[in-house]
Structure formats: C-alpha cells, structure tokens
Design an enzyme around this catalytic site. Structure first.
Site, PDB file in Angstrom:
ATOM      1  N   GLU A 161       0.843  -1.198   0.000  1.00 28.86           N
ATOM      2  CA  GLU A 161       0.000   0.000   0.000  1.00 28.86           C
ATOM      3  C   GLU A 161       0.875   1.244   0.000  1.00 28.86           C
ATOM      4  OE1 GLU A 161      -3.406   0.507  -0.097  1.00 28.86           O
ATOM      5  OE2 GLU A 161      -3.558  -1.621  -0.513  1.00 28.86           O
ATOM      6  N   HIS A 211      -3.744   4.406  -5.280  1.00 31.15           N
ATOM      7  CA  HIS A 211      -4.871   3.522  -4.962  1.00 31.15           C
ATOM      8  C   HIS A 211      -6.167   4.323  -4.746  1.00 31.15           C
ATOM      9  CE1 HIS A 211      -5.914  -0.591  -2.974  1.00 31.15           C
ATOM     10  NE2 HIS A 211      -6.758  -0.254  -3.921  1.00 31.15           N
TER      11      HIS A 211
END
Length: 111
Positions: free
Chosen positions: A59, A79
C-alpha cells in the site's frame, strides 16, 4: 481479481513479451498480479508503450526503490482509482438504503 498463489505475478516477463509494442497496461486489480521488475524492464526497453498503475505490491506510500518510479511512460496513482463522483454517489445511496432497511428491521447487504 483476488490475489492468490495462481494470480501472483500472473503478468510476468513472459506474458509482457506477448504484448504489442503499443500496448498500454492498466492495473487496478491487485499490485502483486504483475511482476513489477519485469514491467519496469519492459517499459525501459520499449517493449510496451506505457502503464497506468493504481495498485502496488504494498500500500502507498511505496518504497523509493520501486522500479516503476523511474521507469519510462508510467502513470501512478495512490490507490484512488475508485474515487469518482459517480462511485461516491452510488456508495452514498447504498449506505442510505442500508440504513433505511435497518430501521425497518429488514437489513440488507449482510455478510
């Protein structure tokens, strides 16, 4: 697409080599379905035209040594590809419908 043993690095150097030189790869599924190093190598060697990535091996923030940060013809987003006006409106409607059903003791979307 789920990330499984079978889908991890599914798009690898061998699969990338099958793509046309003018191919633009877009990944909004899972970061680890693509071999990041193989992708960066292909981009830098002109094997494919470009890539747009919204998901990564980890992430965000991604590590500074991620090879996509210095590869040619790359568009990266942290993202947030899902974050469109239409998606936010739909999420709001679903949330309100869920609350209304819950108040009527008829809950929906129960996992």
């Amino acid at each position: 697409m789920p990330l499984t043993k079978e889908t991890t690095c599914m798009i690898n150097a061998e699969k990338i080599a099958l793509m046309k030189k003018n191919a633009i790869l877009i990944n909004t599924a899972r970061g680890k379905v693509i071999d990041t190093q193989a992708l960066a190598d292909a981009l830098n060697k002109g094997k494919i035209a470009g890539v747009s990535i919204d998901v990564f091996d980890t992430e965000p923030p991604i590590k500074a040594e991620n090879p996509l940060l210095t590869a040619k013809n790359v568009v990266l987003s942290p993202h947030i590809g899902f974050d469109t006006q239409e998606a936010m409106q739909k999420k709001a409607i679903i949330a309100l419908e869920n609350i209304a059903k819950w108040i009527k003791v008829k809950p929906q979307n129960i996992m």
